[in-house]
Design a protein around this motif. Structure first.
Motif, PDB file in Angstrom:
ATOM      1  N   PHE A 165       0.838  -1.202   0.000  1.00 35.19           N
ATOM      2  CA  PHE A 165       0.000   0.000   0.000  1.00 35.19           C
ATOM      3  C   PHE A 165       0.875   1.255   0.000  1.00 35.19           C
ATOM      4  CE2 PHE A 165      -3.091   2.585   2.869  1.00 35.19           C
ATOM      5  CZ  PHE A 165      -3.664   3.198   1.768  1.00 35.19           C
ATOM      6  N   SER A 166       2.008   1.158   0.676  1.00 32.63           N
ATOM      7  CA  SER A 166       2.877   2.332   0.789  1.00 32.63           C
ATOM      8  C   SER A 166       3.696   2.586  -0.486  1.00 32.63           C
ATOM      9  CB  SER A 166       3.826   2.162   1.973  1.00 32.63           C
ATOM     10  OG  SER A 166       4.615   1.005   1.795  1.00 32.63           O
ATOM     11  N   ARG A 172       1.518   3.300  -5.738  1.00 31.16           N
ATOM     12  CA  ARG A 172       1.374   4.371  -6.733  1.00 31.16           C
ATOM     13  C   ARG A 172       2.602   4.486  -7.633  1.00 31.16           C
ATOM     14  NH1 ARG A 172      -1.206   6.377  -2.249  1.00 31.16           N
ATOM     15  NH2 ARG A 172      -3.421   6.847  -2.531  1.00 31.16           N
ATOM     16  N   ASN A 216      -8.463   0.700   0.505  1.00 29.35           N
ATOM     17  CA  ASN A 216      -7.945   1.957  -0.032  1.00 29.35           C
ATOM     18  C   ASN A 216      -7.270   1.753  -1.392  1.00 29.35           C
ATOM     19  OD1 ASN A 216      -8.087   4.314   2.094  1.00 29.35           O
ATOM     20  ND2 ASN A 216      -7.696   2.446   3.250  1.00 29.35           N
ATOM     21  N   LYS A 253      -9.861   1.249  -4.245  1.00 28.25           N
ATOM     22  CA  LYS A 253     -10.479   2.512  -4.643  1.00 28.25           C
ATOM     23  C   LYS A 253      -9.514   3.339  -5.495  1.00 28.25           C
ATOM     24  CE  LYS A 253     -13.786   4.267  -2.912  1.00 28.25           C
ATOM     25  NZ  LYS A 253     -15.114   4.466  -3.505  1.00 28.25           N
ATOM     26  N   ALA A 254      -8.277   3.403  -5.085  1.00 23.58           N
ATOM     27  CA  ALA A 254      -7.288   4.201  -5.823  1.00 23.58           C
ATOM     28  C   ALA A 254      -7.026   3.605  -7.199  1.00 23.58           C
ATOM     29  CB  ALA A 254      -5.993   4.290  -5.016  1.00 23.58           C
ATOM     30  N   MET A 310      -9.693   4.417  -9.690  1.00 19.05           N
ATOM     31  CA  MET A 310      -9.606   5.792 -10.207  1.00 19.05           C
ATOM     32  C   MET A 310      -8.406   5.972 -11.124  1.00 19.05           C
ATOM     33  SD  MET A 310     -10.927   8.138  -7.027  1.00 19.05           S
ATOM     34  CE  MET A 310     -10.548   7.127  -5.611  1.00 19.05           C
ATOM     35  N   ARG A 369     -10.737   9.806   3.993  1.00 19.63           N
ATOM     36  CA  ARG A 369     -11.963   9.589   3.223  1.00 19.63           C
ATOM     37  C   ARG A 369     -11.918  10.353   1.891  1.00 19.63           C
ATOM     38  NH1 ARG A 369     -16.028   6.424   1.488  1.00 19.63           N
ATOM     39  NH2 ARG A 369     -17.891   7.603   1.006  1.00 19.63           N
ATOM     40  N   ARG A 397      -9.305  11.057   0.194  1.00 21.02           N
ATOM     41  CA  ARG A 397      -8.417  10.314  -0.691  1.00 21.02           C
ATOM     42  C   ARG A 397      -9.133   9.110  -1.304  1.00 21.02           C
ATOM     43  NH1 ARG A 397      -5.971  12.121  -3.175  1.00 21.02           N
ATOM     44  NH2 ARG A 397      -4.037  12.755  -2.161  1.00 21.02           N
ATOM     45  N   ARG A 398      -9.946   8.435  -0.538  1.00 26.89           N
ATOM     46  CA  ARG A 398     -10.634   7.260  -1.091  1.00 26.89           C
ATOM     47  C   ARG A 398     -11.643   7.656  -2.162  1.00 26.89           C
ATOM     48  NH1 ARG A 398     -10.252   5.080   4.163  1.00 26.89           N
ATOM     49  NH2 ARG A 398     -12.233   6.001   4.813  1.00 26.89           N
ATOM     50  N   ILE A 399     -12.177   8.872  -2.032  1.00 27.84           N
ATOM     51  CA  ILE A 399     -13.146   9.318  -3.042  1.00 27.84           C
ATOM     52  C   ILE A 399     -12.428   9.915  -4.241  1.00 27.84           C
ATOM     53  CG2 ILE A 399     -15.092  10.869  -3.496  1.00 27.84           C
ATOM     54  CD1 ILE A 399     -15.810  10.721  -0.556  1.00 27.84           C
ATOM     55  N   ASP A 400     -11.326  10.594  -3.987  1.00 27.50           N
ATOM     56  CA  ASP A 400     -10.634  11.303  -5.061  1.00 27.50           C
ATOM     57  C   ASP A 400      -9.136  11.028  -4.996  1.00 27.50           C
ATOM     58  OD1 ASP A 400      -9.650  12.961  -6.974  1.00 27.50           O
ATOM     59  OD2 ASP A 400     -10.462  14.822  -6.136  1.00 27.50           O
ATOM     60  N   GLU A 401      -8.720  10.098  -5.808  1.00 28.11           N
ATOM     61  CA  GLU A 401      -7.307   9.719  -5.849  1.00 28.11           C
ATOM     62  C   GLU A 401      -6.426  10.894  -6.281  1.00 28.11           C
ATOM     63  OE1 GLU A 401      -5.585   7.281  -4.877  1.00 28.11           O
ATOM     64  OE2 GLU A 401      -3.776   7.198  -6.108  1.00 28.11           O
ATOM     65  N   PHE A 402      -7.019  11.902  -6.930  1.00 31.27           N
ATOM     66  CA  PHE A 402      -6.201  12.961  -7.510  1.00 31.27           C
ATOM     67  C   PHE A 402      -6.314  14.296  -6.790  1.00 31.27           C
ATOM     68  CE2 PHE A 402      -7.308   9.828 -10.773  1.00 31.27           C
ATOM     69  CZ  PHE A 402      -6.035   9.323 -11.012  1.00 31.27           C
ATOM     70  N   LYS A 452       3.107   8.109   2.196  1.00 32.18           N
ATOM     71  CA  LYS A 452       3.347   6.925   1.372  1.00 32.18           C
ATOM     72  C   LYS A 452       2.075   6.162   1.054  1.00 32.18           C
ATOM     73  CE  LYS A 452       7.193   4.531   2.361  1.00 32.18           C
ATOM     74  NZ  LYS A 452       8.196   3.865   3.221  1.00 32.18           N
ATOM     75  N   GLN A 453       1.207   6.009   2.061  1.00 34.92           N
ATOM     76  CA  GLN A 453       0.021   5.199   1.827  1.00 34.92           C
ATOM     77  C   GLN A 453      -1.117   6.000   1.198  1.00 34.92           C
ATOM     78  OE1 GLN A 453      -1.067   3.210   5.487  1.00 34.92           O
ATOM     79  NE2 GLN A 453       0.515   1.657   5.205  1.00 34.92           N
ATOM     80  N   TYR A 454      -1.265   7.251   1.645  1.00 35.73           N
ATOM     81  CA  TYR A 454      -2.455   8.000   1.239  1.00 35.73           C
ATOM     82  C   TYR A 454      -2.137   9.174   0.318  1.00 35.73           C
ATOM     83  CZ  TYR A 454      -5.116   5.377   4.698  1.00 35.73           C
ATOM     84  OH  TYR A 454      -5.743   4.374   5.405  1.00 35.73           O
ATOM     85  N   ASN A 455      -0.848   9.401   0.087  1.00 36.16           N
ATOM     86  CA  ASN A 455      -0.464  10.558  -0.715  1.00 36.16           C
ATOM     87  C   ASN A 455      -1.057  11.833  -0.129  1.00 36.16           C
ATOM     88  OD1 ASN A 455       0.715  11.984  -2.790  1.00 36.16           O
ATOM     89  ND2 ASN A 455      -0.946  11.589  -4.246  1.00 36.16           N
TER      90      ASN A 455
END
Lengths: 567, 567
Positions: free
Chosen positions: A491-492, A495, A519, A522-523, A526, B20, B22-27, B70-73
């Motif tokens: 996960f880390s 991307r 997570n 979902k990523a 997208m 949350r 981030r999970r909806i909008d990767e960008f 790293k995980q969630y940007n």
């Protein structure tokens, strides 16, 4: 002076009805007939005498006839068997089992609470041997314990892995016996689905009980049983707990209508087909609140509520018969297991379209002592999102989660309600977002088509067919045990490693318990990966699901190493 | 590429919103600013570091900025204080607290999660001394522990007996300190009514914490505090936990509307009075689901749900803002205490007509090991029977009972629903009729005028005014401790002793926990006694209610002997 109310059966249903009638009518003449030597004992606690958790069997008796008389002015006659009902005359025939004397007793109102009998198949050779027992009342459990002690029995065979079978097996194990548990189905504990039952199979095996599934006793010999498979299992005592059937002798003889499910048919007020004759408890057919269909349910809680309703109706008090949903909990060694409502099997049988969510969070904040995983499966209707049932296992407070769901089902709640539910939280007791909230969130994602998932039951075949499976955990976690053929893209890091993920085939993602993989899924969606699936339960769920069968069949595991040390 | 979302505050609300989004909008570009050195720590678990239950304070930190990256940007900037918001320009001013550098950051959407600050009254002399602390974040708890260890502090004064105060006191006690707990109100733990709070007072006293009620710190000296009463309490460390107030500095400066309750005003979508500025968590004003009125609630669960709602609204996802009911639980030494919804104080304040029921059953079948009393108080609306709230204490599973009630409140349940609720039962986990069912049954009796009751708070004055009180227990129970002046007419004998009971004056009946007296009251009514009352809580309830004040005031007890050995 008041009505003369006769009650047949003096345990949960009968005793509750008697007490409630007295509270409504101080002047009723209440007589309760019980075939056995005790009234009002805790049948649910019987197995705990075998381990000594309940040290004296007399402690299992909650109320004596003397106390019924003195406190409630209720005439409780033990060792009295009712042999006939005459609805036209409004009388019953009662036999004093000690004296042999028969009397005729007249009633204004009659309450039947005859219970259910253990099933003892006649086709099992030796079923009537002196070392074959069942567990229905205090003398039964006394007999078993005495027989085991006096004969210094070491090997016990328990037939049937439902509530009673498992509790008997566990308590005998705690008493130091060698226990074999034989079950005809492919799983223990019918209220659970096959996937969840595997967790119990592992627990039972881990506690050194010889669990034999999909097999049955063909013959009972003196110190062993012969199974239909041909296996021979040592056992100087055999305890039959393969099920119960309603005690209908009296009801049938009196011409009372019997329902399709084989229980005494009752109306909204628990009145049988004859006026002034009520029936409650394990012997009746009741209605499932969710399916609206007739069902049978042999649990103490509903029996008590039915008994109360009977008393209320007898005296013109309003009452709402809401039917049953079937909530239960059992302790199986260190694993608590609770369920409510419909399971997947029920939904399939009833033709109800449903979806599930499966989450494995900690039962309290992870950094607190004794935080343990909780295995929580939610069943909800598709597409309404109405909550239909849940199954929960873990070493912690699983009954809490199931009782919340039971309340939701009763109140016709849906996933949105459950998602928003504001529960009591502090780090010692739970997590700010509880397992039930999480299950609702995952459920809503499924309902709304936010992502796709694969049940834990199908992961093995994915692995075996070389599907593209991503393990989203960190490399050190992966090294210590992972799904065979899984590609480790943490996960880390994912991307920066998108080019390692194919776009022309399905991609399956998991981590330890699906929190990180959720997570990632979902990523990835997208980022243009259209065919991504979350593996329900992830690595932890798969280990729990596969372990038992791997061990008993000796088949090659689909993980390189079970990581139960992570639990 | 995507939106630029800035988040002020990186704990429960802020971190949840970020993840949350981030999970909806990767960008989306997500930047989270936190004034302190840590994001995403478990503030609810802070006190547990003082006892060593959470050994390392770094374990309190759930996610580091590195992991967020790293995980969630997500760009989580710690030691960054936002000093101004300019809603018209859609910018904020951020100060790097390490370098002193200030930058201006533009946003498309802004989320405020600034939390609340401990109240530190300026009128307390010495409030800014080096040995005065509060508990808001990881550095706070680190500082306290280090100060206590380095200075070998033995005496600690904790001001405020709410969640934090009690948890701090307990954890310091477990660390072997002498702890005084000072509370301005006449009771600890505001969510509970005065009667229930007495059980906690007893528990705190029994665990050797010096509990001082209706008093406050006037002056903090070097090794003691001076109370407004004139008392001097030893303390080389003082921990202030008398309450929190929303952190409004930024919001006010930016011209955001503030609600009447002193929290940031938000609409259904948690949008403030300015477009594109959301606010969540301890700093906002939310709505109580039951009263429909604005309220403030500083709990982690609601903050997380608000954060999720914000992310959903930002991206046009449907969301239902149901308001809050206020569910919480705390461990106070051996006593767990949970509550939900409205208490009696709330109802009185709001002018809501209500009634209560109070039951003290065992939390599991009485003959099972570790069966313990559960003190359960239910608040319901009169005359609708709608469930408004509950308070529950005991050594066992109190959170379960409260979560069931929380679910009932959310689903608009009433006493009939609760009475029929089918919960998971087995002797190890509960009773066939659970405490919540019993409370509903008693409640319905009250609602339907089946009998009258007197709250535990009024029993003392009945005893002192020589009312006719019947103790329905057996003589041996009576002998070992009873209410002064009570007449012992056992449940098992009362029908033969009716001539001892007056018809010309009110008669008050009790037993150990009101189960027997309930039956007696019903029977006496039918036997022509028109003015009979049940004493709520009975002997056990009275002992628990009176004990603490008896001990601290030295007043004469209204029982001959407390029987806590019966618990």
């Amino acid at each position: 002076m008041g009505k003369r109310v006769l009650i047949i059966g003096g345990v949960a249903g009968g005793a509750s009805a008697a007490a409630r009638i007295r509270r409504i009518d101080e002047f009723a003449e209440i007589v309760m007939f019980e075939r056995g030597p005790f009234v009002s004992f805790s049948n649910c606690a019987l197995p705990f005498h075998l381990s000594g958790i309940v040290e004296e069997s007399e402690n299992l008796v909650l109320m004596t006839p003397e106390v019924f008389d003195k406190q409630y002015n209720i005439d409780a006659r033990v060792n009295h068997e009712v042999t006939a009902i005459n609805p036209k005359e409004k009388t019953i025939v009662v036999k004093n089992l000690l004296s042999g004397e028969e009397t005729i007793e007249a009633y204004d109102e009659l309450v039947l609470s005859p219970g259910a009998n253990p099933v003892l198949p006649e086709n099992i050779k030796g079923i009537h041997s002196a070392h074959v027992f069942s567990v229905r009342n205090v003398p039964d459990i006394d007999q078993i314990k005495r027989y085991i002690d006096q004969n210094n029995v070491q090997d016990v065979v328990v037939a049937g892995a439902g509530f009673i079978g498992i509790e008997v097996a566990e308590n005998l194990k705690k008493a130091g016996k060698n226990v074999s548990l034989i079950e005809a189905a492919d799983q223990v504990m019918e209220p659970f689905d096959y996937d969840m039952a595997q967790i119990l199979h592992k627990e039972i095996m881990d506690n050194d009980v010889n669990l034999v599934l999909e097999d049955a006793i063909a013959e009972i010999k003196d110190d062993c049983v012969l199974l239909t498979s041909g296996k021979e299992i040592p056992g100087q005592v055999v305890i039959m707990a393969i099920g119960v059937k309603p005690e209908l002798t009296l009801a049938k003889a009196a011409g009372l209508e019997i329902g399709k499910t084989g229980g005494i048919k009752v109306n909204h007020h628990y009145l049988t087909s004859e006026p002034h004759i009520y029936a409650v408890g394990d012997a009746i057919e009741t209605t499932n609140l969710i399916t609206r269909k007739p069902t049978r349910l042999t649990l103490a809680g509903p029996a008590q509520r039915q008994a109360r309703a009977v008393a209320d109706h007898m005296y013109g008090k309003q009452y709402r018969n809401t039917g049953v949903i079937g909530s239960s909990v059992i302790q199986c060694f260190e694993m608590n297991a609770a369920s409510t409502g419909l399971n997947e099997k029920d939904c399939k049988k009833e033709g109800i379209d449903y979806r599930t969510s499966y989450v494995i969070p900690k039962d309290k904040v992870g950094l607190m002592p004794n935080a343990r995983p909780i295995y929580f499966k939610l069943i909800f209707a598709y597409p309404s999102g109405q909550i239909l049932g849940a199954q929960c296992m873990g070493e912690g407070n699983v009954d809490k989660r199931i009782d919340i769901i039971a309340t939701m089902i009763t109140m016709n709640g849906n996933l949105e309600d459950l998602k928003e539910l504001e529960l009591s939280y502090s780090p010692m007791f739970g997590t700010a977002k509880d397992a039930v909230n999480m299950a609702a969130l995952v459920g809503l994602n499924i309902l709304n088509g936010e992502y796709k998932q694969v049940p834990v039951t199908e992961i093995r075949s994915l692995i075996e067919s070389n599907a593209f499976i991503i393990d989203g955990r960190e490399p050190d976690e992966y090294e210590e045990g992972h799904m065979i053929n899984a590609v480790n893209i943490p996960f880390s890091e994912f991307r920066n490693r998108l080019d390692e993920i194919p776009k022309d085939q399905p991609v399956y993602v998991h981590c330890l318990s699906s929190q990180r993989s959720y997570n990632m899924v979902k990523a990835l969606q997208m980022r243009g990966f259209d065919n991504v699936f979350n593996l329900m339960g992830s690595f932890l769920g798969l280990c729990m699901y596969e372990y038992y069968n791997d061990q008993v069949t000796g088949r090659k595991p689909v993980v390189t190493n079970y990581r139960f040390d992570l639990l």
